[in-house]
Motif scaffolding. Structure first.
Motif, mmCIF file in Angstrom:
data_model
loop_
_atom_site.group_PDB
_atom_site.id
_atom_site.type_symbol
_atom_site.label_atom_id
_atom_site.label_comp_id
_atom_site.label_asym_id
_atom_site.label_seq_id
_atom_site.Cartn_x
_atom_site.Cartn_y
_atom_site.Cartn_z
ATOM 1 N N GLY A 142 0.781 -1.233 0.000
ATOM 2 C CA GLY A 142 0.000 0.000 0.000
ATOM 3 C C GLY A 142 0.812 1.283 0.000
ATOM 4 N N ARG A 143 2.126 1.191 -0.196
ATOM 5 C CA ARG A 143 2.961 2.393 -0.330
ATOM 6 C C ARG A 143 3.338 2.549 -1.806
ATOM 7 N N PRO A 144 3.825 3.727 -2.205
ATOM 8 C CA PRO A 144 4.238 3.887 -3.608
ATOM 9 C C PRO A 144 5.303 2.852 -3.978
ATOM 10 N N TYR A 145 5.254 2.422 -5.234
ATOM 11 C CA TYR A 145 6.155 1.374 -5.719
ATOM 12 C C TYR A 145 7.630 1.713 -5.456
ATOM 13 N N SER A 146 8.029 2.958 -5.730
ATOM 14 C CA SER A 146 9.450 3.333 -5.579
ATOM 15 C C SER A 146 9.903 3.155 -4.129
ATOM 16 N N GLN A 147 9.016 3.476 -3.184
ATOM 17 C CA GLN A 147 9.372 3.324 -1.767
ATOM 18 C C GLN A 147 9.480 1.862 -1.372
ATOM 19 N N ILE A 148 8.561 1.059 -1.884
ATOM 20 C CA ILE A 148 8.596 -0.369 -1.549
ATOM 21 C C ILE A 148 9.892 -0.981 -2.083
ATOM 22 N N LYS A 149 10.263 -0.577 -3.286
ATOM 23 C CA LYS A 149 11.488 -1.073 -3.902
ATOM 24 C C LYS A 149 12.709 -0.691 -3.032
ATOM 25 N N GLU A 150 12.708 0.550 -2.582
ATOM 26 C CA GLU A 150 13.792 1.040 -1.715
ATOM 27 C C GLU A 150 13.848 0.260 -0.398
ATOM 28 N N LEU A 151 12.674 0.031 0.181
ATOM 29 C CA LEU A 151 12.618 -0.684 1.463
ATOM 30 C C LEU A 151 13.086 -2.130 1.298
ATOM 31 N N LEU A 152 12.663 -2.753 0.203
ATOM 32 C CA LEU A 152 13.119 -4.123 -0.055
ATOM 33 C C LEU A 152 14.643 -4.130 -0.211
ATOM 34 N N ASP A 153 15.141 -3.138 -0.946
ATOM 35 C CA ASP A 153 16.578 -3.020 -1.169
ATOM 36 C C ASP A 153 17.327 -2.908 0.163
ATOM 37 N N SER A 154 16.733 -2.187 1.133
ATOM 38 C CA SER A 154 17.385 -1.979 2.425
ATOM 39 C C SER A 154 17.560 -3.286 3.199
ATOM 40 N N ILE A 155 16.782 -4.314 2.861
ATOM 41 C CA ILE A 155 16.969 -5.609 3.535
ATOM 42 C C ILE A 155 17.552 -6.647 2.554
ATOM 43 N N GLY A 156 18.071 -6.142 1.434
ATOM 44 C CA GLY A 156 18.781 -7.024 0.503
ATOM 45 C C GLY A 156 17.886 -7.854 -0.383
ATOM 46 N N ASP A 171 -4.878 1.743 0.792
ATOM 47 C CA ASP A 171 -3.743 1.782 1.721
ATOM 48 C C ASP A 171 -3.111 0.395 1.907
ATOM 49 N N HIS A 172 -3.731 -0.635 1.344
ATOM 50 C CA HIS A 172 -3.171 -1.998 1.436
ATOM 51 C C HIS A 172 -2.737 -2.546 0.070
ATOM 52 N N SER A 173 -3.308 -1.969 -0.995
ATOM 53 C CA SER A 173 -3.116 -2.628 -2.298
ATOM 54 C C SER A 173 -2.563 -1.713 -3.389
ATOM 55 N N ARG A 174 -2.329 -0.437 -3.060
ATOM 56 C CA ARG A 174 -2.030 0.596 -4.069
ATOM 57 C C ARG A 174 -1.080 0.139 -5.189
ATOM 58 N N SER A 175 0.062 -0.447 -4.828
ATOM 59 C CA SER A 175 1.079 -0.768 -5.848
ATOM 60 C C SER A 175 1.092 -2.248 -6.240
ATOM 61 N N ALA A 176 0.131 -3.012 -5.737
ATOM 62 C CA ALA A 176 0.178 -4.475 -5.914
ATOM 63 C C ALA A 176 0.134 -4.876 -7.389
ATOM 64 N N ARG A 177 -0.800 -4.271 -8.116
ATOM 65 C CA ARG A 177 -0.988 -4.646 -9.517
ATOM 66 C C ARG A 177 0.292 -4.346 -10.318
ATOM 67 N N PHE A 178 0.846 -3.155 -10.118
ATOM 68 C CA PHE A 178 2.037 -2.755 -10.878
ATOM 69 C C PHE A 178 3.228 -3.644 -10.532
ATOM 70 N N LEU A 179 3.459 -3.837 -9.228
ATOM 71 C CA LEU A 179 4.614 -4.651 -8.802
ATOM 72 C C LEU A 179 4.471 -6.086 -9.311
ATOM 73 N N SER A 180 3.262 -6.607 -9.197
ATOM 74 C CA SER A 180 3.004 -7.988 -9.618
ATOM 75 C C SER A 180 3.282 -8.150 -11.114
ATOM 76 N N GLN A 181 2.751 -7.232 -11.914
ATOM 77 C CA GLN A 181 2.875 -7.385 -13.364
ATOM 78 C C GLN A 181 4.281 -7.048 -13.863
ATOM 79 N N THR A 182 4.938 -6.091 -13.208
ATOM 80 C CA THR A 182 6.286 -5.710 -13.636
ATOM 81 C C THR A 182 7.294 -6.813 -13.324
ATOM 82 N N HIS A 183 7.130 -7.439 -12.171
ATOM 83 C CA HIS A 183 8.140 -8.407 -11.724
ATOM 84 C C HIS A 183 7.638 -9.850 -11.725
ATOM 85 N N ARG A 184 6.442 -10.061 -12.270
ATOM 86 C CA ARG A 184 5.872 -11.416 -12.358
ATOM 87 C C ARG A 184 5.791 -12.074 -10.982
#
Ligand SMILES: [Zn+2]
Ligand SMILES: [Zn+2]
Length: 267
Positions: free
Chosen positions: A29-43, A60-73
């Motif tokens: 539920g956060r913007p995609y760029s932030q989720i990517k950054e947060l994931l990066d912070s834990i490797g 607030d729970h699903s905002r970036s789900a569709r984009f992340l799912s489809q971009t990264h399979r």
């Protein structure tokens, strides 16, 4: 098993649960760029996720789900009601869940349970693996006994403590919103969260994170004081309680078994 809280509240929710190489993004539920950054912070890279697990379709729970799912399979695990609301173009990435069943995802068994909230088929989750058990339930108007049962014996419980009734009723929210938040399909008060934990009696969660705190109608101090008072009264004052942060990655938990495995043998 390890869990990180990246963000929790009406401005966006996001957690990561990892166990023996299986990594699940719980809420997106956060913007995609932030989720990517947060994931990066834990490797972690988004492509390495085993799945995205969603409780419900509110933004607030699903905002970036569709984009992340489809971009990264990455497949999305959610109820049919939630998946329907997401309008996924590629349905091969949809993993519909039914409450009460068990879904193995890599090393983790995902066990969804129905919760009362104002959208189509909202779920809470219990996650079990060889190294830990965690449950997450946010956005629920009250805690039916079949939901409270899911909190027993978990190593970590992430539970909503959304509002303090006094702050809500004397606050600036319009009347209809106050009714919605405190209604049976709204959100959980601090006291209701405390009572739900206390109902586990002699099988309480080992650690509790209070989550999805309202920025207007609650504070970490109010939530911690109310829940701690209820737990003390019910003989559960020893259960450690922490609060998640609205927009910051502030909590990380590692199960005792996983901690032992990380320790060098003869340190
Ligand atoms: Zn929410
Ligand atoms: Zn919601």
């Amino acid at each position: 098993m390890q869990v990180w809280s990246f963000a929790s509240g009406s401005d966006g929710n996001c957690y990561v649960l990892e166990s023996e190489g299986t990594s699940l993004l719980v809420e997106c539920g956060r913007p995609y760029s932030q989720i990517k950054e947060l994931l990066d912070s834990i490797g972690l890279q988004p492509d390495e996720l085993s799945g995205i697990v969603l409780t419900h379709a509110h933004g607030d729970h699903s905002r970036s789900a569709r984009f992340l799912s489809q971009t990264h399979r990455v497949p999305i695990y959610a109820s049919r009601g939630t998946l329907g609301a997401l309008n996924l173009e590629d349905l091969s990435l949809a993993r519909p869940l039914d409450s009460g069943k068990v879904y193995p995802v890599g090393q983790v068994d995902v066990k969804p349970f129905a919760v009362p909230h104002d959208c189509r088929e909202p779920l809470g989750f219990r996650f079990e693996s060889g190294t830990g058990r965690a449950a997450i339930a946010t956005d629920l108007g009250w805690v039916p006994s079949n939901v409270a049962r899911q909190f027993k014996d978990v190593d970590l419980l992430v539970l909503e403590a959304n509002y303090d009734p006094h702050l809500l009723h004397t606050g600036t929210y319009p009347y209809f919103l106050k009714q919605r938040v405190s209604g049976t399909y709204g959100h959980l008060s601090n006291a209701a969260a405390g009572e739900a934990i206390a109902s586990c009696q002699d099988r309480p969660p080992a650690v509790v994170w209070l989550a999805h705190l309202s920025e207007h109608n609650n504070s970490p101090k109010h939530a911690l004081q109310t829940v701690a008072r209820i737990l003390r009264r019910r003989g559960l004052g020893h259960v450690p309680i922490k609060t998640t942060h609205h927009r910051r990655s502030n909590l990380r938990w590692t199960s005792a078994v996983a901690r032992e495995r990380q320790l060098p043998m003869f340190a």
